[in-house]
Motif scaffolding. Structure first.
Motif: not given
Length: 643
Positions: A18, A20, A23, A52, A55, A181, A183-184, A186
């Motif tokens: 990722p 991010d 992440a 977060w 995930r 935010w 979870p880009e 992931l």
């Protein structure tokens, strides 16, 4: 696929890493939760921290224990204590493990971590340090495993104390999570990928060059404040190496990314600064910058400019045929390649951009506190001094005692104390099985009362001069200032009291209260005129301060006067006796240790008030032209300087 037939290696078709950093931190923590110890998620209450954490939970292989610590949890529930039902059934003390032991090899979620009381923080620190929790309470002695990772949700607002620094120091990641935010990056990652990386973790060997690079970054002028951040960075680098085993990263790149994730949020230099790049921006300093090793001699051609990839937002991915297999991959004997940010995969942010994402705005340039997390300034802990209480406050335990006079019975503690003795007491009472119904026998020695603590309440005693000389000058401004100060004290949940002295007496116009409406109403009806019995006003304020101290409340006296007393303590006129009595009361207050503040509201400043303040152990603040808000600012600044 496998590297040498013995160690599983992640499939080359694994999802891309990722971009991010939040992440990426979730992936690394899922690979080594007990080594990295956990994360502090900084940000306001909202969906982002829960998203977060959810995930992250999905990434953990094997569904490990997941325990959420209730706000206001007691020590016996967190650590463990007597299992009351089992103890009554068996006639002996039986241990009931607490939340930490129940979460062994799992995760503990800590809401409102900024409000963590010391008695709850201490067992958490022990679990982080030892991986075990020692129980010595209520006749039980045991040592239970508590290998947990902590997800601390820090919801402190600006100006509020954050999560205790001791806990922040033990957790690897300090993440200022944006409110929106998502979870880009992931997508596609699951517990199977994490499990494969975990299998490689024990075989990862980090080169000495990586350790040296992180040590240089974590070092300060007087050495590192704590070695824990450096150890966290090493573990993060090892987890990243396991994650990228199929496409190994150079050791320098591992160190830069791990340093950006772990060390930069703690105020250590950014990765570019750690290897001397910072010197390029210091040409205007008094000392010349050190020469670069590749600098050319005078007269030679200038060195080519640094590649543009260092300034680009993202580095291009390395060529497939140029990726060397480092020693971090199991079964490899080749030395680790040295790399730069050109070796960072295109799916990853550059280390500098990771650091910028994890640092508060405005702290990239400027001074930093090395080794201490940015938000945790020294001395910003807790909500003030604590005092013991039996009637109200936060319950922190129980103690043997008899209920009454404000002491509340602690029923669970009483039952736990009585449970192991039930069989003995039934035999002593002559009861036999079947002869009488079984009932619980409680004796006086079993009784326990609740032990509570509360923040020491502050009582601000406004002592206001309403004499004729004051009324002619600035009584209206003083009334406006007191009204603003009363509102400030109300917002801080402080008690306020108002003492007014005029003519020959001093009156408690407003007894200690937290009612802002009542205080404003009484203040607006205040009239001025008559003499200035300053000594009587100070005497009345001293009485209220003494009452506050006896009740466990911290008093503070604020005197507003033009400093022209002309009535003594007996109500007789005469400036000389009035000043002498006022000085005597000032010495008494100074010896009592009560914090005082003197506001000189006269037009040109009154020297007598300087002498009076000196006897009190403080100084007079002359406010000749300040309006109500100016007086309020002076009081607020003094309160911040002397909390």
């Amino acid at each position: 696929m496998t590297g040498d037939g013995a160690h599983p290696v992640p499939d080359s078709g694994s999802p891309p890493l990722p971009r991010d950093p939040f992440a990426l931190a979730a992936l690394l923590l899922a690979i080594d939760p007990t080594g990295l110890r956990g994360v502090v998620l900084e940000g306001p209450t909202g969906p982002a921290p829960e998203l977060w954490a959810g995930r992250f939970r999905e990434l953990l292989p094997g569904r490990p224990p997941w325990r959420r610590v209730p706000t206001g949890i007691t020590v016996d529930r967190l650590v463990g204590g007597v299992d009351l039902a089992a103890t009554l059934a068996l006639g002996r003390r039986v241990l009931l493990p607490g939340v930490l032991a129940q979460a062994d090899r799992g995760v503990v979620v800590l809401p409102s971590a900024e409000r963590l009381p010391p008695e709850v923080a201490s067992p958490l620190l022990e679990a982080c340090d030892r991986g075990r929790i020692r129980i010595e309470r209520e006749g039980i002695s045991d040592d239970l495993p508590a290998r947990v990772a902590v997800v601390a949700l820090d919801e402190a607002r600006e100006g509020e104390a954050p999560t205790p620094e001791a806990l922040r120091d033990r957790l690897a990641f300090l993440l200022p999570l944006p409110p929106r935010w998502t979870p880009e990056g992931l997508e596609g990652w699951n517990s199977a990928h994490i499990g494969t990386a975990r299998a490689l973790l024990a075989d990862i060997e980090l080169p000495d060059s990586l350790l040296r690079q992180l040590t240089v970054q974590a070092d300060g002028p007087e050495g590192p404040v704590s070695l824990r951040p450096l150890l966290h960075a090493l573990r993060a680098a090892r987890a990243l190496a396991a994650l990228c085993a199929s496409n190994p990263l150079p050791s320098e790149t591992l160190a830069r990314i791990a340093g950006a994730l772990v060390l930069s949020p703690r105020g250590f230099p950014l990765p570019e600064e750690a290897d001397g790049a910072e010197s390029e921006d210091s040409g205007d300093q008094s000392s010349p910058p050190p020469q670069e090793p590749d600098s050319e001699a005078p007269g030679s051609e200038p060195a080519p400019p640094e590649p543009a990839t260092r300034e680009a937002p993202f580095a291009p991915p390395p060529a497939a045929d140029s990726a060397a297999t480092p020693s971090t991959a199991p079964g490899s004997d080749s030395p680790p390649p040295t790399g730069s940010e050109d070796d960072v995969p295109g799916s990853l942010l550059l280390p500098a951009e990771i650091a910028r994402a994890l640092l508060p705005e405005g702290l990239l340039e400027g001074s930093r506190t090395r080794g201490r997390s940015i938000r945790a300034a020294p001395g910003t802990r807790g909500g003030g001094e604590l005092t013991r209480s039996h009637e109200r406050g936060r319950r922190v335990g129980a103690e043997a005692g008899t209920p009454g006079r404000g002491r509340r019975l602690d029923l669970p503690a009483t039952l736990r104390a009585a449970a192991p003795w039930q069989a003995v007491r039934r035999r002593e009472a002559g009861a036999t099985d079947g002869a009488a119904p079984i009932h619980l026998r409680i004796e006086r020695s079993d009784l326990h009362v609740q032990r509570r603590v509360r923040s020491a309440t502050r009582r601000t005693i406004f002592t206001v001069d309403a004499s004729g000389s004051q009324a002619l000058r600035r009584l209206g401004e003083v009334k406006g200032a007191v009204e603003l100060l009363l509102a400030d004290a109300y917002r801080r949940r402080e008690e306020v009291a108002l003492v007014v002295f005029r003519n020959r007496e001093a009156h408690i116009v407003l007894p200690p209260t937290r009612s802002l409406t009542r205080a404003k109403r009484l203040l607006r009806g205040l009239v001025g005129g008559g003499g200035t019995p300053l000594a009587r006003g100070l005497e009345t304020a001293a009485g209220l301060a003494t009452e506050a101290t006896r009740s466990g409340t911290r008093p503070r006296i604020i005197l507003l006067s033009d400093g022209r007393p002309n009535v003594d303590r007996e109500g007789r006129g005469g400036r000389s006796l009035a000043r002498s009595d006022a000085m005597a009361m000032a010495r008494h207050l100074g010896a009592s240790g009560v914090p005082l503040m003197v506001l000189d509201t006269s037009a040109r400043g009154e020297p007598f008030l300087n002498e009076l303040a000196e006897q009190m152990g403080t100084r007079a603040h002359h406010l000749p032209y300040a309006d109500a808000r100016g007086i309020r600012r002076a009081v607020s600044h003094d309160a911040e300087a002397h909390p």
